[in-house]
Design an enzyme around this catalytic site. Structure first.
Site, short mmCIF file in Angstrom:
data_model
loop_
_atom_site.label_atom_id
_atom_site.label_comp_id
_atom_site.label_asym_id
_atom_site.label_seq_id
_atom_site.Cartn_x
_atom_site.Cartn_y
_atom_site.Cartn_z
N PHE B 239 -16.84 -44.67 -20.82
CA PHE B 239 -16.18 -43.78 -19.84
C PHE B 239 -16.73 -44.05 -18.46
O PHE B 239 -17.94 -44.21 -18.28
CB PHE B 239 -16.50 -42.31 -20.14
CG PHE B 239 -16.04 -41.80 -21.46
CD1 PHE B 239 -16.85 -41.91 -22.59
CD2 PHE B 239 -14.82 -41.16 -21.58
CE1 PHE B 239 -16.44 -41.41 -23.82
CE2 PHE B 239 -14.41 -40.64 -22.80
CZ PHE B 239 -15.22 -40.77 -23.92
N ASP B 240 -15.85 -44.02 -17.47
CA ASP B 240 -16.30 -43.93 -16.09
C ASP B 240 -16.71 -42.46 -15.89
O ASP B 240 -16.34 -41.59 -16.68
CB ASP B 240 -15.13 -44.32 -15.17
CG ASP B 240 -15.45 -44.08 -13.70
OD1 ASP B 240 -14.53 -43.70 -12.96
OD2 ASP B 240 -16.62 -44.25 -13.29
#
Lengths: 261, 397
Positions: B239-240
């Site tokens: 995930f960013d």
């Protein structure tokens, strides 16, 4: 006592080729806030009648001499309604409903009326009426309260995938024959329109089975000439949320157990 | 943002319980694997021993009956982590899409029907789906009666006639996808909600945007140019941070006031948790399943691993992120602070089954180096491309 009156405002359909659909007056007209006036209020099955009318309209647009149309008749199923003859015909005219005949019968003999009028599909809000008609060999479907919020520009018929799968028994029970021939006729009507913008949408719903059941149902229906538009496979998921998004007018099912569910 | 489903049983109406009972009765409680195809099994049996015709018919019937109840019952949506995938993310339908766009829907459907028996090739979400199935097998081993599993639903706009090819393809790869909605052109949003979807993956950014606006975690998938070899024993999700797990509040500061202001701001508000982003609830759902493995002493062998891959730097702006996660009670297995370095090479090493980011710049970088990426169309990042404000055409009133 059973009697039939023709609606002279509406062109009568072809007796052999039209698909006769009987709807109870109780479903079409609202008598709850009865003020005793000349005209009934709008009932739960109104959008359904409008949708049936829309299909006919579009079929005639495609081919003005079309005879494969819906032939909608109104049927009373109790003595009280039977008394209201002129109010029923008057209300029908008032709303301009495309009803070709009125059948006046009582609780005891309405199934007789259905058979006499060659009804291929009986629609009612009363489960017992549906069961009785079904037991007498007339394909029936239950209309529920959410029908009032269904679209009126497109007829959405739900077919139960779990039921289609039943192995063909010999002889085919009367109930199954009715459902099969009705769905075949729906399939023929559906074919007259393109993929998008059709006034009729056939929705396959498999409530209990998984993808194998659904795949088989799709293929079986296709072999009967029924090209399904939408397919939903629930594999046991709670049906309420999905069905309320689907907004189909009624469920076509050839087994009595569907009505008992 | 979408709430995590309640785990305790709330009062249900009789209809739901009846559905469940009926489904269980229908499937029988067979917890074995998928059946072998009937014909080949019986053929082998017949060839290997001299068996009479009646024996063969009896055997065939028995196998047919077993095959009618081939799989464990599906989990109820409110307990499961429901992942909805579109047909174009599950399978590679680029060629077919071309027919749809150039020749119209009727030709497209006819083509699909004609090629019905040919399985489609895997699409961007395929490895992710297989990894989910692997986690399910591990969960079933440890918790045979639990409904806290991944439930994969095929959510497609396709016409039901195309459905036969989709079903055949799912059969070909032996995927456990038993639920689907083929909406024949209608919006999937209502159905996504009906299934209490935890994550929706599609190729259509409009549908994805609509889903996010309705509070459903969603992302637009992109196929990488090359394919990295992925783990088949562990689901790896990257995930960013900003505008994916967290809101875009800090992102806004960077875009509007520059990096220096951003660093000052983050230091000042280090102890104030960031607001949630669209994928926070999905991370939460993954965490819940991870804890089931920890509870059975499987932490070292956990088949789910999560990664945070952020452009923030550990020294200046990283602390706030970690503290926010802690305040939410969420764990992330590895947090990687890039301080602005490109994400592609690092992701190539991590090899996630899916990488979520809100900026197309990072998606493209990841794609180039073989990572399956999913764009989250949320927040201020959508109005910029490579640092420059995109000129928006004046909206017609």
């Amino acid at each position: 006592m059973v009697s039939t009156i023709q609606n002279t405002d509406v062109k009568q359909k072809d007796a052999d080729l039209a698909v006769v659909v009987a709807v109870t007056t109780r479903a079409v007209f609202e008598s709850a806030d009865d003020d005793g006036g000349d005209v009934y209020g709008v009932g739960v099955a109104f959008p359904l009648l409008q949708a049936l009318h829309k299909v006919n309209e579009r079929l005639l647009e495609e081919s003005p001499a079309e005879s494969l149309l819906f032939d909608v008749i109104l049927i009373t199923t109790d003595d009280e309604q039977q008394q209201q003859c002129s109010r029923i015909t008057g209300s029908t005219r008032h709303y301009g409903l495309e009803v070709s005949r009125f059948c006046f019968s009582s609780q005891e003999d309405f199934t007789e009326s259905l058979l006499k009028n060659n009804v291929q599909l009986f629609l009612t809000t009363d489960r017992n009426e549906a069961l009785r008609a079904s037991q007498n060999g007339v394909l029936s479907a239950l209309l529920d309260q959410q029908l009032a919020s269904c679209p009126s520009e497109q007829l959405r018929v739900m077919i139960s995938g779990d039921a289609v799968l039943r192995p063909d028994t010999d002889p085919v029970p009367a109930g199954q024959k009715g459902a099969q021939s009705f769905s075949t006729q729906l399939g023929q009507m559906r074919q007259k329109f393109g993929i998008f913008n059709s006034p009729l949408s056939i929705v396959l719903v498999t409530l209990h089975g998984g993808r194998e059941s659904c795949g088989d149902a799709l293929r079986t229906l296709r072999s009967r000439g029924v090209s399904v538009d939408e397919a939903h496979c629930l594999a046991g998921a709670p049906r309420g949320p999905i069905l309320s998004v689907l907004r189909s007018h009624f469920l076509l099912c050839d087994v009595v157990s569907c009505l008992e569910e | 943002m979408s709430e995590i489903k309640p785990s305790e049983v709330t009062t249900v109406d009789g209809g739901e319980e009846k559905d469940w009972a009926a489904a269980k009765a229908f499937f029988d409680n067979l917890k074995t694997n998928k059946p072998r195809p009937v014909s080949s099994f019986t053929q082998v049996f017949v060839l290997s021993s001299s068996v009479s015709l009646t024996d063969f018919l009896v055997l065939n019937t028995i196998i047919n009956l077993i095959c009618l109840m081939p799989f464990p019952s599906q989990p109820k949506p409110r307990f499961a982590v429901t992942i909805a995938v579109s047909s174009r993310t599950l399978f590679n339908m680029v060629a077919e899409r071309k027919i749809y766009e150039e020749e119209g829907v009727e030709k497209y459907v006819a083509h699909q029907v004609e090629h019905e028996s040919e399985p489609l090739k895997p699409g961007a979400a395929f490895p992710f789906v297989q990894a989910l199935m692997n986690v399910n097998s591990r969960l079933r081993e440890l918790y045979p009666d639990s409904e806290e599993l991944f439930d994969i639903v095929l959510m497609t706009n396709n016409h039901a006639q195309v459905g036969v090819r989709l079903i055949n393809s799912i059969n070909h790869y032996d995927l456990t996808i038993e639920r689907f909605c083929m909406t024949g052109g209608k919006s999937p949003i209502g159905y996504l909600k009906a299934y209490m979807t935890n994550l929706y993956l599609s190729k259509d950014s409009e549908k994805v945007t609509e889903a996010i606006e309705e509070g459903i975690a969603a992302a637009t998938m992109f196929m990488p140019e090359t394919e990295n070899e992925l783990s088949d024993t562990q689901l790896r999700v990257a995930f960013d941070g900003d505008a994916v797990l967290f809101s875009d509040e800090s992102e806004i500061i960077v875009k509007q006031h520059g990096l220096d202001t951003f660093f000052e701001h983050e230091k000042e508000f280090e102890n104030k948790p960031l607001a949630q982003g669209p994928l926070k609830c999905f991370l939460e759902a993954l965490g819940k399943l991870q804890r089931k493995f920890y509870a059975k002493n499987e932490r070292l062998n956990c088949p789910i691993r999560t990664f945070l891959v952020t452009a923030r730097s550990a020294a200046s702006s990283g602390a706030r992120v970690l503290k926010t996660l802690r305040s939410w009670g969420l764990e992330i297995d590895e947090a990687l602070f890039l301080a602005g370095a490109p994400k592609g090479p690092l992701l190539q090493k991590i090899k996630p089954h899916i990488f979520f980011d809100d900026q197309m710049f990072h998606i493209e970088g990841a794609q180039e180096l073989g990572t399956i990426s999913a764009h989250v169309p949320y927040g201020i990042g959508q109005k910029y491309h490579r640092g420059k404000l995109i000129e928006q055409p004046a909206k017609k009133e």
